[in-house]
Design a protein around this motif. Structure first.
Motif, PDB file in Angstrom:
ATOM      1  N   CYS A   1      -4.202  -8.941  -5.735  1.00 18.62           N
ATOM      2  CA  CYS A   1      -4.005  -8.433  -4.389  1.00 18.62           C
ATOM      3  C   CYS A   1      -5.331  -8.528  -3.633  1.00 18.62           C
ATOM      4  O   CYS A   1      -6.401  -8.293  -4.214  1.00 18.62           O
ATOM      5  N   PHE A   2      -5.261  -8.880  -2.357  1.00 21.31           N
ATOM      6  CA  PHE A   2      -6.457  -9.039  -1.535  1.00 21.31           C
ATOM      7  C   PHE A   2      -6.267  -8.251  -0.250  1.00 21.31           C
ATOM      8  O   PHE A   2      -5.349  -8.541   0.523  1.00 21.31           O
ATOM      9  N   ASP A   3      -7.113  -7.226  -0.018  1.00 24.66           N
ATOM     10  CA  ASP A   3      -6.953  -6.459   1.207  1.00 24.66           C
ATOM     11  C   ASP A   3      -7.959  -6.888   2.271  1.00 24.66           C
ATOM     12  O   ASP A   3      -8.772  -7.788   2.064  1.00 24.66           O
ATOM     13  N   GLU A   4      -7.878  -6.228   3.420  1.00 29.32           N
ATOM     14  CA  GLU A   4      -8.726  -6.600   4.559  1.00 29.32           C
ATOM     15  C   GLU A   4     -10.166  -6.116   4.411  1.00 29.32           C
ATOM     16  O   GLU A   4     -11.023  -6.478   5.208  1.00 29.32           O
ATOM     17  N   GLU A   5     -10.426  -5.312   3.391  1.00 31.95           N
ATOM     18  CA  GLU A   5     -11.750  -4.712   3.248  1.00 31.95           C
ATOM     19  C   GLU A   5     -12.569  -5.377   2.141  1.00 31.95           C
ATOM     20  O   GLU A   5     -13.466  -4.770   1.572  1.00 31.95           O
ATOM     21  N   ASP A   6     -12.218  -6.621   1.808  1.00 27.96           N
ATOM     22  CA  ASP A   6     -12.931  -7.389   0.779  1.00 27.96           C
ATOM     23  C   ASP A   6     -12.800  -6.774  -0.608  1.00 27.96           C
ATOM     24  O   ASP A   6     -13.673  -6.941  -1.459  1.00 27.96           O
ATOM     25  N   SER A   7     -11.734  -6.020  -0.829  1.00 28.17           N
ATOM     26  CA  SER A   7     -11.431  -5.483  -2.145  1.00 28.17           C
ATOM     27  C   SER A   7     -10.044  -5.951  -2.567  1.00 28.17           C
ATOM     28  O   SER A   7      -9.337  -6.604  -1.794  1.00 28.17           O
ATOM     29  N   GLY A   8      -9.660  -5.603  -3.778  1.00 26.66           N
ATOM     30  CA  GLY A   8      -8.341  -5.995  -4.244  1.00 26.66           C
ATOM     31  C   GLY A   8      -8.042  -5.414  -5.604  1.00 26.66           C
ATOM     32  O   GLY A   8      -8.724  -4.499  -6.080  1.00 26.66           O
ATOM     33  N   ARG A   9      -7.023  -5.965  -6.257  1.00 32.24           N
ATOM     34  CA  ARG A   9      -6.581  -5.515  -7.580  1.00 32.24           C
ATOM     35  C   ARG A   9      -6.136  -6.700  -8.408  1.00 32.24           C
ATOM     36  O   ARG A   9      -5.675  -7.714  -7.873  1.00 32.24           O
TER      37      ARG A   9
ATOM     38  N   GLY B   1      -4.127  -9.498   2.482  1.00 29.55           N
ATOM     39  CA  GLY B   1      -3.024  -8.633   2.889  1.00 29.55           C
ATOM     40  C   GLY B   1      -1.785  -8.768   2.031  1.00 29.55           C
ATOM     41  O   GLY B   1      -0.761  -8.144   2.332  1.00 29.55           O
ATOM     42  N   TYR B   2      -1.901  -9.540   0.949  1.00 27.43           N
ATOM     43  CA  TYR B   2      -0.733  -9.782   0.093  1.00 27.43           C
ATOM     44  C   TYR B   2      -1.010  -9.432  -1.367  1.00 27.43           C
ATOM     45  O   TYR B   2      -2.133  -9.537  -1.846  1.00 27.43           O
ATOM     46  N   ARG B   3       0.048  -9.027  -2.025  1.00 26.71           N
ATOM     47  CA  ARG B   3       0.078  -8.915  -3.479  1.00 26.71           C
ATOM     48  C   ARG B   3       0.741 -10.195  -3.993  1.00 26.71           C
ATOM     49  O   ARG B   3       1.930 -10.418  -3.813  1.00 26.71           O
ATOM     50  N   MET B   4      -0.067 -11.055  -4.606  1.00 29.50           N
ATOM     51  CA  MET B   4       0.386 -12.362  -5.058  1.00 29.50           C
ATOM     52  C   MET B   4       0.740 -12.278  -6.541  1.00 29.50           C
ATOM     53  O   MET B   4      -0.094 -11.894  -7.363  1.00 29.50           O
ATOM     54  N   VAL B   5       1.973 -12.636  -6.879  1.00 33.22           N
ATOM     55  CA  VAL B   5       2.465 -12.538  -8.252  1.00 33.22           C
ATOM     56  C   VAL B   5       2.665 -13.947  -8.817  1.00 33.22           C
ATOM     57  O   VAL B   5       3.419 -14.746  -8.257  1.00 33.22           O
TER      58      VAL B   5
END
Length: 547
Positions: A280-288, A440-444
């Motif tokens: 996952c990539f968010d707008e704040e340069d972080s993710g999961r 902005g997406y959770r990519m699976v």
């Protein structure tokens, strides 16, 4: 009396016909015989069907020797694990599922901390779905600087892996089934060497393969985080070149591709997770990042396409590109989905049509920014961007992927000075959907169903339901570098390296499924007879007619 006789006769005929059908159906089905020839997995005939590896060699055990029986037993164990299902729902690195982009310092890739070995040593690895191998700097001959003082974004030194310092480390011999360099070995007992030449020019990693413990954590239905240890293949990266000496992945890289050596493949093979993972990539340069994640049921999806009949990387087929409800003609293309590429590349003809339509729709003055790789850049007259049109990628079955912000903001000394359309043209007919399109997406990446899934997400922590921490003022943590920042080590925006990229040939679509119910066509005459008999008798509606 007559009506009663009709009803009794009808019921009797129905009973006879149903009984006849019940006994006739088995005769019909058994009248069609299918046969197939069974071939042992290690027979000479099966060997002819085996697809050679990249080096053109087919590894095949000699019948009835020790390796032959070991492979049979190992295969049986794997089948049992598959029947039992995965042990954990979600698995993630032991230091947490969070990923971070350090911006310009580290080539705009996403990174996460992982722990390797016994005792465990921490490494900050880049995440790359375009390659397979997990490698880290190790017994270095030529590696990137590891001191935190060399990088403006780090508060601690990076690590160097030493297999001799880990009690759980084991050499991978040239005889190992995952050693692709075995033809170059002088003996089967020699330690397996590896060399990966990445897509970025003159960028590579080479060294020796080892097996060691990767420390992970899991979450279950009714449990708190549990420690998980898994033996994985690791590249002891003794010598790096190109971008890996210039700010990109200085502490190693985790390949997440579909190959057998990748971490998701290994975890699924031993039954720890189902064969899927998400980023996952968010707008704040972080993710999961989560291993075993199949995504929400509401996600959209599209199937991966093979290249030359093989799934060596994640390729999808885009049918058309649209701005709003207006879709451009002749904008279909195939693309590699790659988190290890910072920005998106499109085939030349598709790029030209999209860029010109974007330029027509944007209300800003075109300009150029020296040092930036993009052609379509614009001045910003205020601190706020003008309205940017959303780019929409259309996939089969009307699935759509909306790129909400296809631009890259340019920052000057006083803040925002402009922006660029963050797409570049490329030769060939296979493009690359880079990390910037996935924001902005959770990519699976579902490797069981061989499909890519996506859903909008703020990248919350699936382990505790809390959203990831954002910067205090809501502004991007890593804005584009100023001219001063560009002069620092690794201060230029580097397109990240890729490994295991499929050749730019046209991927083939999956074959359609053929229905199997045709056998019952032979029962059609009996069904017609039943219909005629039933319709010849009046239905009993339950009413009584008085004369």
């Amino acid at each position: 009396m007559l009506g009663s006789w009709f009803m009794e006769t009808r019921r009797s005929l129905l009973l006879v016909l149903v009984s006849f059908l019940a006994f006739a159906a088995p005769d019909v089905t058994t009248g069609v015989t299918y046969s197939s020839r069974l071939i042992h997995r290690f027979s000479d005939e099966a060997r002819l069907l085996r697809v050679p590896r990249n080096d053109g060699v087919v590894r095949w055990p000699e019948r009835k020797n020790l390796e032959y029986y070991e492979l049979l037993v190992n295969s049986d164990f794997q089948r049992q694990k598959m029947k039992l299902g995965s042990k954990y729902n979600l698995v993630f690195p032991s230091q947490g599922s969070k990923t971070t982009s350090f911006g310009n310092d580290f080539g705009w890739l996403h990174y996460t901390w992982i722990d390797i070995g016994t005792p465990n040593v921490s490494f900050l690895v880049a995440l790359d779905v375009g390659s397979d191998l997990l490698w880290v700097p190790c017994d270095c001959v030529q590696c990137a600087p590891l001191s935190a003082s060399y990088y403006s974004s780090l508060d601690r030194d990076l690590s160097e892996y030493r297999p001799s310092g880990s009690s759980s480390s084991r050499h991978i011999a040239c005889s190992h089934q995952l050693c692709e360099s075995s033809p170059n070995c002088k003996s089967s007992k020699q330690q397996c060497p590896y060399t990966i030449d990445y897509y970025t020019e003159n960028t590579s990693s080479s060294g020796l393969l080892v097996e060691d413990i990767l420390h992970l954590a899991s979450i279950g239905d009714h449990t708190v985080n549990t420690s998980v240890q898994a033996s994985v293949i690791i590249g002891c990266g003794m010598k790096q070149s190109g971008g890996y000496l210039d700010g990109v992945a200085p502490d190693g890289l985790m390949g997440l591709g579909p190959g057998e050596t990748s971490v998701p493949s290994v975890l699924a093979k031993v039954g720890l997770i189902c064969n899927s993972f998400s980023m996952c990539f968010d707008e704040e340069d972080s993710g999961r990042i989560y291993f075993g994640d199949k995504g929400p049921p509401t996600q959209q999806s599209t199937h991966f396409l093979p290249s030359d009949g093989k799934y060596e990387t994640y390729i999808v087929g885009v049918e058309s590109c649209c701005f709003g409800n207006s879709c451009l003609k002749q904008t279909g293309f195939s693309a590699v989905v790659d988190s290890g590429t910072s920005f998106t590349f499109l085939p030349n003809a598709v790029y030209d049509r999209i860029a010109k339509e974007f330029d027509r729709r944007i209300n800003a003055t075109i300009t150029s920014y020296p040092g930036y790789p993009w052609k379509y850049c614009y001045k910003s007259s205020s601190q706020e961007l003008p309205k940017v049109p959303h780019l929409k990628l259309m996939f089969p079955l009307n699935n759509s992927f909306v790129v909400f912000n296809p631009v890259f903001m340019v920052y000057g000394i006083q803040g925002v000075s402009g922006f660029c359309l963050a797409i570049q043209p490329m030769e060939g007919d296979v493009g690359t959907i880079g990390q910037n399109f996935m924001t902005g997406y959770r990519m699976v990446f579902d490797r069981e169903q061989m499909k890519l899934g996506w859903s909008t997400s703020n990248c919350q922590d699936l382990a505790d339901g809390k959203r990831m921490s954002l910067s205090p003022d809501g502004t991007p943590v890593n804005p584009l570098p100023t001219n001063e920042q560009q002069s620092t080590p690794g201060g230029h925006a580097v397109a990240p390296a890729e490994a295991g990229r499929a050749p730019p040939s046209k991927p083939s679509a999956a074959a359609p499924t053929r229905p199997r119910q045709f056998i019952y066509l032979q029962m059609l005459p009996l069904l017609v007879l039943l219909h005629v008999v039933v319709s010849s008798f009046p239905l009993d509606t339950g009413s009584t007619t008085h004369g």
